[in-house]
Design a protein around this motif. Structure first.
Motif, mmCIF file in Angstrom:
data_model
loop_
_atom_site.group_PDB
_atom_site.id
_atom_site.type_symbol
_atom_site.label_atom_id
_atom_site.label_comp_id
_atom_site.label_asym_id
_atom_site.label_seq_id
_atom_site.Cartn_x
_atom_site.Cartn_y
_atom_site.Cartn_z
ATOM 1 N N ASN A 53 0.839 -1.182 0.000
ATOM 2 C CA ASN A 53 0.000 0.000 0.000
ATOM 3 C C ASN A 53 0.881 1.241 0.000
ATOM 4 N N ALA A 54 0.285 2.388 -0.260
ATOM 5 C CA ALA A 54 1.004 3.657 -0.226
ATOM 6 C C ALA A 54 0.001 4.793 -0.145
ATOM 7 N N ILE B 11 -2.363 14.490 2.930
ATOM 8 C CA ILE B 11 -2.033 13.291 2.169
ATOM 9 C C ILE B 11 -3.318 12.497 1.943
ATOM 10 N N ASP B 12 -3.360 11.709 0.865
ATOM 11 C CA ASP B 12 -4.564 10.960 0.547
ATOM 12 C C ASP B 12 -4.240 9.763 -0.338
ATOM 13 N N VAL B 13 -5.263 8.990 -0.645
ATOM 14 C CA VAL B 13 -5.124 7.850 -1.548
ATOM 15 C C VAL B 13 -6.512 7.491 -2.075
ATOM 16 N N TRP B 14 -6.545 6.997 -3.323
ATOM 17 C CA TRP B 14 -7.768 6.474 -3.923
ATOM 18 C C TRP B 14 -7.733 4.947 -3.878
ATOM 19 N N TYR B 15 -8.817 4.344 -3.400
ATOM 20 C CA TYR B 15 -8.996 2.894 -3.471
ATOM 21 C C TYR B 15 -10.095 2.597 -4.490
ATOM 22 N N THR C 149 -7.548 -2.126 -5.614
ATOM 23 C CA THR C 149 -6.321 -1.462 -6.042
ATOM 24 C C THR C 149 -6.259 -0.076 -5.396
ATOM 25 N N TYR C 150 -5.099 0.549 -5.476
ATOM 26 C CA TYR C 150 -4.937 1.890 -4.919
ATOM 27 C C TYR C 150 -4.062 2.707 -5.849
ATOM 28 N N HIS C 151 -4.230 4.005 -5.832
ATOM 29 C CA HIS C 151 -3.434 4.875 -6.684
ATOM 30 C C HIS C 151 -3.584 6.312 -6.207
ATOM 31 N N THR D 8 -6.498 7.465 -13.337
ATOM 32 C CA THR D 8 -5.644 6.305 -13.591
ATOM 33 C C THR D 8 -6.245 5.037 -13.014
ATOM 34 N N ILE D 9 -6.766 5.129 -11.804
ATOM 35 C CA ILE D 9 -7.310 3.931 -11.173
ATOM 36 C C ILE D 9 -8.604 3.491 -11.848
#
Length: 284
Positions: A140-141, A151-155, A185-187, A192-193
């Protein structure tokens, strides 16, 4: 003072004095978007749905869909090397009816100059299952761009549904509930995801019978999680806050609390009140 109370823009910035790679981070907000269409080029998105820390309002795409999304992590000491830390996740396993909180030990490292994961151009945190003999196994990242305050992330999860029907009668021939579910998935980037998930259309069957019609549909679930070193917001801090004692409102935006006046009541201006993270008044 009355003139001041008619137009006031006061901001209070929360600062701990520590570097980003020496703090604890917590979920600040989570939003879900559902994209549906009969092809990758016809996808349309639903309105955003705000999710709580427990993800209770999240849509479960399929009984087999599994989720594991970071809610809290301790980055202390991760500036220069991978450090073993307990990471808290919101998880949902196959067949479960709701999300639960689980803790998993992972190796964490803050990266500022190595952009192995695309999309984060300021810094990012890597989460690795193992770092055996210098080989890093990332699981993960999360990261930050210069245009974001946190900070953030898309799942993402996706599911392709398909069915074969007689062209003339419309009668279902096979695969009444046929589907191909994707793993999470994550990005850093939502577009993109989505493209990554849409590529799973290739897994749907190919129709070779001219008397039949193959119909397919794609549903993609996006969840964006934002983190900050502040505790997870509770109660009214995530929305406008007002009390009978003061018509001023306070709301949180990432690491900043914004205070602004409400409507003027009966021609009387009122003093500004400052509220703490738990919604209690700490100053007037």
């Amino acid at each position: 003072m009355k003139k001041l109370s008619l137009f006031l823009g006061l901001s209070v910035v929360a600062w701990t004095g520590a570097t980003v790679c020496d703090q604890n981070f917590h979920l600040q907000s989570a939003y879900q978007y559902i994209l549906t269409g009969d092809s990758p080029t016809t996808l349309t998105a639903s309105a955003a749905v705000k999710l709580g820390r427990e993800m209770g309002a999240a849509t479960i795409l399929h009984d087999a869909t599994e989720y594991k999304m970071i809610t809290d992590f301790d980055a202390a000491g991760t500036c220069d090397a991978y450090v073993s830390k307990n990471v808290i996740f919101a998880t949902r396993k196959k067949g479960e009816t709701k999300f639960s909180s689980t803790t998993t030990p992972l190796f964490i490292k803050s990266n500022k100059d190595q952009y192995i994961k695309p999309g984060w151009d300021e810094y990012w945190f890597a989460f690795a299952d193992s770092i055996n003999s210098g080989t890093i196994s990332l699981s993960n990242a999360v990261g930050k761009t210069t245009s974001h305050s946190n900070i953030d992330v898309w799942y993402a999860n996706g599911i392709v549904s398909y069915a074969l029907r007689n062209k003339v009668t419309g009668i279902l021939v096979s695969n009444p509930n046929g589907s191909v579910s994707t793993s999470q998935t994550y990005h850093a980037d939502s577009a993109t995801i989505v493209a990554m998930e849409a590529a799973n259309f290739a897994q749907a069957p190919v129709n070779t019978d001219s008397s039949l019609r193959l119909t397919t549909s794609l549903k993609i679930q996006l969840i964006k999680i934002t983190y900050d070193s502040l505790p997870t917001p509770v109660g009214g801090i995530a929305r406008a806050h007002s009390t009978p004692e003061s018509k001023f409102q306070a709301r949180q935006m990432g690491g900043m609390v914004l205070i602004q006046p409400g409507e003027k009541t009966n021609g009387i201006t009122e003093p500004v009140s400052l509220y703490g993270m738990m919604g209690n008044r700490v100053a007037s």
